[in-house]
Structure formats: C-alpha cells, structure tokens
Scaffold this motif. Structure first.
Motif, short mmCIF file in Angstrom:
data_model
loop_
_atom_site.label_atom_id
_atom_site.label_comp_id
_atom_site.label_asym_id
_atom_site.label_seq_id
_atom_site.Cartn_x
_atom_site.Cartn_y
_atom_site.Cartn_z
N VAL A 179 -4.22 -1.59 6.68
CA VAL A 179 -2.97 -1.30 5.97
C VAL A 179 -2.62 0.19 6.10
N TRP A 180 -3.61 1.07 6.22
CA TRP A 180 -3.30 2.47 6.52
C TRP A 180 -2.57 2.56 7.86
N ALA A 181 -3.04 1.81 8.85
CA ALA A 181 -2.34 1.79 10.15
C ALA A 181 -0.91 1.29 9.97
N GLY A 182 -0.73 0.25 9.16
CA GLY A 182 0.62 -0.24 8.90
C GLY A 182 1.48 0.80 8.21
N VAL A 183 0.90 1.55 7.28
CA VAL A 183 1.64 2.61 6.59
C VAL A 183 2.08 3.68 7.58
N ILE A 184 1.19 4.07 8.47
CA ILE A 184 1.55 5.06 9.49
C ILE A 184 2.68 4.53 10.37
N PHE A 216 0.84 -1.20 0.00
CA PHE A 216 0.00 0.00 0.00
C PHE A 216 0.88 1.25 0.00
N LEU A 217 1.93 1.25 0.82
CA LEU A 217 2.81 2.41 0.89
C LEU A 217 3.55 2.61 -0.43
N ASN A 218 4.03 1.53 -1.02
CA ASN A 218 4.70 1.64 -2.32
C ASN A 218 3.74 2.16 -3.39
N ALA A 219 2.48 1.71 -3.32
CA ALA A 219 1.49 2.18 -4.30
C ALA A 219 1.21 3.67 -4.12
N ALA A 265 19.74 2.33 3.34
CA ALA A 265 20.17 3.48 2.55
C ALA A 265 19.02 4.44 2.28
N GLY A 266 17.81 3.95 2.28
CA GLY A 266 16.65 4.78 2.01
C GLY A 266 15.39 4.02 2.37
N LEU A 267 14.26 4.71 2.21
CA LEU A 267 12.98 4.07 2.54
C LEU A 267 12.76 2.84 1.65
N ASP A 268 13.15 2.93 0.38
CA ASP A 268 13.00 1.77 -0.50
C ASP A 268 13.79 0.59 0.03
N ASP A 269 14.98 0.85 0.53
CA ASP A 269 15.82 -0.22 1.06
C ASP A 269 15.17 -0.87 2.26
N MET A 270 14.58 -0.05 3.15
CA MET A 270 13.89 -0.60 4.32
C MET A 270 12.69 -1.44 3.91
N LEU A 271 11.93 -0.95 2.94
CA LEU A 271 10.74 -1.68 2.51
C LEU A 271 11.11 -2.99 1.82
N ARG A 272 12.21 -2.99 1.05
CA ARG A 272 12.65 -4.25 0.43
C ARG A 272 13.04 -5.25 1.50
N LEU A 281 4.97 2.21 9.56
CA LEU A 281 6.21 2.17 8.77
C LEU A 281 6.82 3.55 8.62
N THR A 282 5.98 4.54 8.41
CA THR A 282 6.48 5.91 8.29
C THR A 282 7.10 6.37 9.60
N GLY A 283 6.44 6.05 10.71
CA GLY A 283 7.00 6.39 12.02
C GLY A 283 8.32 5.70 12.27
N LYS A 284 8.42 4.45 11.89
CA LYS A 284 9.67 3.71 12.03
C LYS A 284 10.78 4.39 11.24
N TRP A 285 10.47 4.80 10.01
CA TRP A 285 11.50 5.42 9.18
C TRP A 285 11.92 6.79 9.72
N LEU A 286 10.96 7.55 10.22
CA LEU A 286 11.27 8.91 10.67
C LEU A 286 11.91 8.94 12.06
N LEU A 287 11.49 8.02 12.94
CA LEU A 287 11.89 8.11 14.35
C LEU A 287 12.89 7.05 14.78
N ALA A 288 12.93 5.93 14.11
CA ALA A 288 13.85 4.85 14.52
C ALA A 288 14.35 4.13 13.28
N ARG A 289 15.03 4.87 12.41
CA ARG A 289 15.47 4.35 11.13
C ARG A 289 16.37 3.13 11.31
N PRO A 290 16.11 2.03 10.59
CA PRO A 290 16.94 0.83 10.74
C PRO A 290 18.38 1.12 10.34
N PRO A 291 19.36 0.66 11.09
CA PRO A 291 20.76 0.88 10.71
C PRO A 291 21.08 0.15 9.40
#
Length: 868
Positions: A66-71, A43-46, A86-93, A73-83
């Motif tokens: 899935v909207w809840a999941g998107v929110i 859903f987020l990729n779409a 390289a980017g959001l695409d990388d995290m989603l892959r 995932l966005t929070g994870k990326w903005l507040l606790a980015r995985p080490p």
C-alpha cells in the motif's frame, strides 16, 4: 576499469528488467489488485488525516504494497492529474467508487516495477560476493527473464515484493557471515523487516536467519580453540542477532504508523490471519490433480516448481542438485570449470573491507557453503509453506530468485564440465581451434541460454501469468494439476462484449466481475458468485451475458441452475489451448427481466420496450407481472402509471392502466413462472429533441422504477411539412411567418397549455444548421404595459444540465418546452408572449428576422394571450 564494467553491467540489468516490466501495465488486471488499490486509498487518507490506526489495512500486513500504491497515487496527482478532479480528495473519491481505474492502474503498479527491478540489481550485487561475478550475472539475467517472477513484479500485489526482500535479506546475511561485516547483517535485518511488512510468511524466516549466524559462530569457535573464548563468542552472537533484529524491528515500526498507536491490536490482526492461513483452506476450495479439493497434498509446491520454472532454469537446477551432491566427477568438473573461467573465483571480486572472519575457508568451500545456504533456504521455505492448508502457486514465489541463482551455478558447473571434456578430447587433434573456442564457450553458452529463456517469456505477453514450463506440458497440463488463472483473459472477454450493440446499457455476470472484469467493461457488471449465484439471481438483475472462468470451472463453482441455461459460448479467450474465459448469451423470455415487488400483490418479472416512432411519438411498453402474487392485489386490480422523461426529468408522455389478473394476457416468464402481460403505449408529442429518454413505471401513488433508457431520433423536416410547406404535426399551431433566429433555427410552430399555476409552451423549431454552443432561448410573458410577468430561459437546441448535446443537423424538426409560472392575481387582458435567443458569453441577443426583415429588439411576438 573493473568499476566501470560493474557500473555498465548494473545499468544493463536495470534496463533489461524495466524494459520487460513497463510496457502494457494497463492492459490486464489481477483479482487481488482491487483490494490493494482500495487499501492504498485508505492508507493515503489515513496519512493525510493523521489517523494512524487506520493504516492497519490488512493482516497480511501488505504495508509495503500500500505504500507503493500511495507513491503511485501521489505521482498520478502530481504528474498526470485526472481532468475534472477538483482536488486530491476528489480524485481519491473517484477511485473509491471504481475498483481499479485503468488510467490510474499503471501509476499504482509503477513503484512495484521499480522496486523489483532495483531488487534484481541488489540480488546481483550481493550474489557476486558468494557465487562469483559470472554466476551472479547469469542468475540475475535468469531472474529478470523468469516469467513467474516477471508476471508478479508487474502487479500491485504482495508476492513479488516478498520474494525480493526475502532474497535480499538471505543474500545479505550470507555476505555478512562470509566477510564478518555487520553492515551486511544490518542490511539483512532491514530487508527482512520490509519482507515482514509485506506478508506474514516472512516470519517463518526468523528461526533460520537467527540460527544461521549462530551456527557459523559456533563452527568458527571450534577451530582453533582459544582460551576464554566463550564470553567473546556469546558477545559476538548477541551482536549478530542485534544487528539483524533491531533494524528489522525499527523499519517495521517506522513504516507502519498503526504500530505507533495500537501495537497489540495491529500485531494481533497479523497473527489471526496467519492462524487462518495455517488451519483453513481457501473459502472457495482448491483444485488438485483434476479434482476439486479442500487442500492439495504435500506434492503441490514441487509441482508448482516444476510447472512455473522454465526449461533453462529447470536444467540448471537439476545440474546444481547433482553438483551439490558432491559426486567426484562433479567436483572435478567444477574445479576444471574454475580454471577455465566458467566459474569466477573469489579473487576476481574487488577487495572488501573485512573484519575478523568467523569462518575462514577456501574459495571452493565458501562457494559450497553459499550454495548450501541457498538450498537450505529453498527447502526451509517450501517445507514450512507446505504445512499450511491454504495453497496457491504464487505463495512459492519467494524461492524463485534463489532457484534462479542455483540454476545459474548449476549451468556454470555444467558448462565447465563440457569445456573440460572438449579440451581433453580435442586438444591433441585441433589444438588451435580448441584454444580459440575454449575462451568463448562460457559467453556463447550464456547467450544461448538467455535466448531460450527470453523466448519462453515473450510468448506469454502481456500478463506473463500464462507461462508454464513446456517440458512439463505447459499450461494445458498445468490446468489439469492445479488452479490456473488470476484474471488474465477477462479483458479480452470485456472487449468482445463492448463491441456488441447497446453494450453500455447491458448487464453481465462474470467471474471476478467486480474486481477485474468491471474495470474493462462499459456496462453494468456483477460478480458471478458473490453478487449473483443462481439463475433466479441473474434473471432478477436483468443479466444479458454470462462470463465463466477457468478456475471457476476447475472448482465447480458455477451453480447448476446457471449452467443448465447456457448454450454454446459466443466467444472464448484462450492461451496455449486452454480456455480462460467464456462468454455466453443469457436466455431471456423478453427484453428485460426483474424480480421486484412494487406493491402488495404486484411483483414485476420483466418488461419489453418497443421501438420509438419519432414521427408519431409512440412507444409500446409491455409489463410482465407475477401471476401467482396478483391474488394479494387490491380488489379491482392495481393502477399502473408509466412515464417517458427526458434527462431533465420533464415528463413528455404518461399512460395509465389497470392490472387485473382475469383480463390480462397470461404468459410464461423466466424459469417457468406464470405471468400476466400488461400492454401500454406512451404517446409523446412528435419532434422531441434527439437524445436518450427514460421510461419509468409505478403503481399509483407509490415509488417508481426506472425500466431503462431509449434513444430518440430527430424528425426529418420532410415528415413534418406537407407538399405546400405547411406544418402538419398534430397539436401544433403553425406560424404563418418565416421567423429565423441567427443562422441556425427557424421557429415553425407552437403548442400552448395552461394549468392553474403555469403555462406550458412547446416551441417547434426547424434546423437550418446545428445551433451554436452557448446559446439560450427565452420566453417573456408581458402585460399590456410591457412589463415582464413571467419568463423562462433554457439552452437553445439542447437540454439543460449535464445532458449531452443532441446530434442536430440541417433539415430536422425539434421541440423544446418552456414553463412559465403564473403569478397570483392575474386578470383577463391582453398578454403577449415573446420568444428570443441570446449568447451566454456577453448576453448579446441573436438576430431575429421575420420573412427576412430584422426585428429591432431581438425577439419575436409569438402570440397575444387573454389570460384565460
């Protein structure tokens, strides 16, 4: 003061709801969350790509989930980015490659938790208008502590959101009808729209929600009759239905982009899934009253209500049924309770901005109508749900908030009856005591009831899914009536297996193996149904352990060929005396099993890898081939090649053998299959760098097969030198000099081989201490004019690439290999080979000394080579 008290009550409810729901969100997983996690990524990729049609994730339709999941995932990326991302695409892959990652799981669940906690607050505020403040507050507390609703409001799934939105919609509709305020009808429409976006069963509320205000208008129109009222009545009904329907349609359209571009196919998918649910049972069958069935009978959901409520809620619901039946004694008790304050009258509510009231009535009448509406909702939804073939306990969850409100009303009526009896019986004997106790009795009763409810909840931590009504026998009897288990207990089974030796390299076949167990287990996991079913499947995939599950056993979904091979369990995960998950060792005739055709007539059934002798460099390998297929092999047998490789793909040992059925040892492989055993030995040069090495085999000139990895330990220096200090490793030329590089390594010897196009040089080091990180060694091949003809650079004391650093300590012998490409046109002559080391940062060479004498250019002349 009233508003301040209301604000404090709302804050306390919110804190209670969040306090129960937030802890331990990463400690368990349910079977459906992998689906919605992947759906949130899609859903987020779409949304990011503008591919609106791709937001049609499911026919459920699961849009709010899935909207809840998107929110999340966005929070994870903005507040606790995985080490390392390289980017959001990388995290989603990375998320797409793993069903549910435990570090992301709390973020995916957090929006559900917050939405349900706020939903409890909204239910309280709306219920105040129909049932009074005290009943609404008690109902909200019971709902916060309802283990069934609590469990589902902590997972990335559909049912808790559906229950929240449907209840809000129904309560808002009741408030709108009671007060004649269309803003509540609009709120009801928005809530039912969100419910429809969550799960298609919300559509069954359509006739009820459309019919209820129509009936209210028709009843109001009959008293008193007004001339010419019919057009006004029709206009009012139309406005009511528009106030409900238009906001619902609008919110559905706005939040589901797939409707913007493909409305027919999107809605058709929802309809198709509803048809499947209505006409077909679960693909894996169901369980009812101790038997595997296609679909349970009509008593299924009443049984769910019995086992999934708590003793407090069940008692209150029974009292509500008795009170709603209209018995004279109960009517008298309710009136007395209202006078005593156990049930709040409408006058205790803050004034509201009323429009024309279509149904004026007394407070008692309004309260009875509200209770009737709640009962009608519960019965309507339960009866419609019972007509479907596919039945699970969580499908009934939407009625539980209403059940908790009814239970609160019933408990308040019962408390009023007790208070009245106590007052009538004791006022003459203990008038002072009665006066003091009478005022505190409702509060004391509410506290006691809340405490009992909390005890039944907290006992089922951390998932709360294992909470069943102890009055009905708890989980032990529930497991004999309907399906139990949604993944709880598998995390404990994975934790047990992770403690076993070699866990990271082992294979486990487990129920919910991919979508639950695999998120907790460090090794390879397979699903014990969809991936692997029979014993032959398990042997073909080299399974080491089998994990069975309670609802797999209930539905008899474990293949008999697998069950026949299982002995007693090594570990069980239990709750309330019910075994949730059982871990079994899988019996194997040799270390590893397979069922792999590698060439005509050559099918591998398994292999054994012996222990690696680091001093001698020997690794025994035994291969087991299907004897029945060897007749199809080429005449004279098949040549089999085996290799030992490091993480960089460097071959350190190679062996060849001929597979001949007449000369091979004959043994019995798994499931009685005859096999031919072929013994091979891989002889590697001693002193390999410690680490993990790969064993591969292949028929000659064909693709290879990785057999697995083996750990290689460093050789102690005491085993590589004799008493006089001379290096005694076979094939290694010792150095007469004491050549030291930095403070870490001493060069003890070398081995040199030439092929047509390159020189292979093995350097044998003795560690003084672990070499520093970020250091490279180099080898220079120079001609008579000191021109570099060829050179090699590699990490000092470790492998290249991403291989982990070896565990090097002082007093060890290790070997490193350098390959020097030989240019064409080389002539015989005096070539020299130098060895040195340098730091990557800055390029400064390490100090090199020979017998304590520093070498000026930072490199050591290893040997002079003639070029032959």
């Amino acid at each position: 003061m009233r508003r301040l008290r209301l604000a404090f009550t709302c804050a306390a409810l919110l804190v209670l709801a969040l306090w129960l729901r937030l802890p331990g969100l990463d400690t368990f997983l349910t079977a459906d969350e992998a689906t919605w996690s992947a759906g949130a990524v899609q859903f987020l990729n779409a949304l990011r790509s503008g591919n609106w049609a791709a937001t049609n994730i499911s026919g459920h339709p699961a849009v709010t989930t899935v909207w809840a999941g998107v929110i999340g995932l966005t929070g994870k990326w903005l507040l606790a980015r995985p080490p390392g991302a390289a980017g959001l695409d990388d995290m989603l892959r990375g998320l797409a490659a793993n069903p549910v990652r435990l570090d992301v799981l709390p973020w995916l669940r957090l929006p559900i938790v917050v939405a349900c906690a706020l939903g409890i607050l909204g239910i309280y505020l709306l219920a105040r208008r129909s049932l009074g403040d005290r009943v609404a507050l008690l109902g909200a507390v019971l709902l916060s502590l309802d283990p069934f609703f609590l469990a589902h409001s902590r997972v990335l799934a559909l049912d808790a959101l559906l229950a929240t939105f449907i209840t809000l919609a129904w309560l808002a509709l009741m408030a709108g009808i009671r007060g004649g305020q269309r803003r509540y009808l609009v709120l009801s429409g928005l809530a039912i729209g969100l419910a429809i976006l969550t799960k298609s069963p919300a559509l069954v509320m359509g006739p009820l929600m459309a019919g209820w205000p129509v009936l209210a208008r028709l009843r109001a129109a009959r008293r008193p009759p007004v001339a010419g009222a019919r057009p006004a009545l029709l206009r009012a009904i139309l406005l009511d239905l528009c106030s409900l329907g238009l906001p619902a349609a609008l919110i559905v359209f706005l939040l589901w982009p797939a409707l913007w571009v493909a409305p027919l196919s999107t809605l058709g998918r929802v309809w198709a899934l509803m048809t499947v649910y209505g006409q077909g049972g679960h693909e894996l069958g169901n369980f009812w009253l101790g038997q595997e069935v296609t679909q349970p009978g009509p008593a299924f959901y009443p049984a769910v209500l019995l086992w999934r409520t708590t003793p407090v809620t069940l008692l209150g619901l029974l009292l509500a049924v008795v009170a709603a039946a209209g018995l004279p004694a109960v009517r008298f008790a309710t009136a007395r309770a209202r006078r005593l304050g156990a049930v709040s009258p409408a006058s205790s509510l803050p004034p509201v901005d009323r429009g024309p009231d279509p149904q004026p009535a007394t407070q008692a009448g309004l309260e009875r109508q509200s209770v009737t509406a709640l009962f009608v909702f519960v019965l309507w939804f339960g009866l419609i749900l019972s007509t479907g073939d596919k039945k699970f306990d969580r499908y009934l969850l939407p009625v539980f908030p209403a059940v908790d409100l009814l239970a609160a009303w019933g408990l308040a009526a019962g408390a009023g009856w007790l208070a009245a009896r106590f007052r009538d019986g004791g006022k003459e004997r203990w008038p002072g005591v009665v006066a003091r106790i009478r005022g505190s009795l409702p509060l004391v009763g509410a506290v006691l009831l809340t405490g009992v409810q909390a005890m039944s909840v907290l006992a089922a931590r951390p998932t709360y899914l294992t909470a069943y009504n102890p009055l009905a026998g708890g989980m032990r009897t529930a497991s004999q009536v309907f399906i139990v288990g949604w993944g709880e207990g598998l995390a404990e089974a994975a934790a047990y297996l992770d403690q076993q030796p070699g866990a990271g390299n082992q294979h486990v076949a487990s129920w919910y193996g991919q979508n639950v167990f695999g998120s907790f287990y460090s090794g390879q996991s397979y699903d014990l149904y969809y991936d692997l079913r029979s014993a032959a499947d398990l042997y073909a995939h080299d399974v080491d352990y089998v994990v069975t599950y309670v609802n797999q056993d209930q539905r008899n979904l474990l293949d008999p060929s697998v069950r026949e091979q299982l002995a007693g369990p090594l570990f069980t995960s239990q709750s309330s005396g019910v075994t949730l998950a059982s871990v079994f060792g899988w019996p194997k005739p040799f270390l590893h099993t397979a069922d792999r055709p590698l060439a005509p007539g050559v099918r591998l059934l398994g292999w054994d890898l012996g222990g690696y002798d680091a001093r001698q460099g020997r690794l025994p390998v035994v291969l087991y081939w299907d004897l029945g297929e060897l007749s199809g092999a080429p005449a004279g047998g098949s040549r089999i090649v085996s290799w030992l490789k490091d993480a960089n793909g460097e071959v350190w040992a190679q062996a060849e053998a001929t597979l001949d059925s007449e000369k091979a040892r004959h043994v019995t492989a798994w499931l009685g299959r005859p096999a031919a055993a072929l013994d091979m030995v891989l002889a590697a040069p001693p002193g390999l760098l410690p680490g993990t090495y790969q064993v591969e085999i292949a028929p000659f000139a064909r693709n290879g097969l990785a057999l697995g990895s083996i750990p290689v330990a460093a050789v102690p220096a005491a085993q590589a030198f004799d008493a006089s200090g001379g290096l005694v490793l076979a094939g290694v030329t010792p150095l007469p000099d004491q050549v030291t590089f930095g403070d870490s390594l001493r060069l003890a010897g070398y081995a040199l081989q030439r092929s047509e196009s390159e020189l292979t040089l093995d350097l044998v080091w003795t560690t003084v201490q672990a070499p520093p990180e970020g250091c490279q060694f180099f080898v220079h091949l120079v001609d008579a004019q000191e021109r570099i003809v060829s050179q090699f650079d590699g990490p000092l004391g470790r492998l290249a690439g991403d291989a982990p650093a070896p565990d090097l300590r002082a007093g060890q012998v290790v070997r490193q290999r350098a390959r020097l490409a030989l240019p064409g046109g080389m002539q015989d002559g005096a070539y020299r080979i130098y060895v040195g080391a340098y730091r990557l940062a800055g390029g400064a060479r390490l100090a090199v000394s020979d017998a304590g004498v520093p070498l000026n250019d930072g490199r050591y002349l290893l040997l002079t080579w003639s070029g032959n």
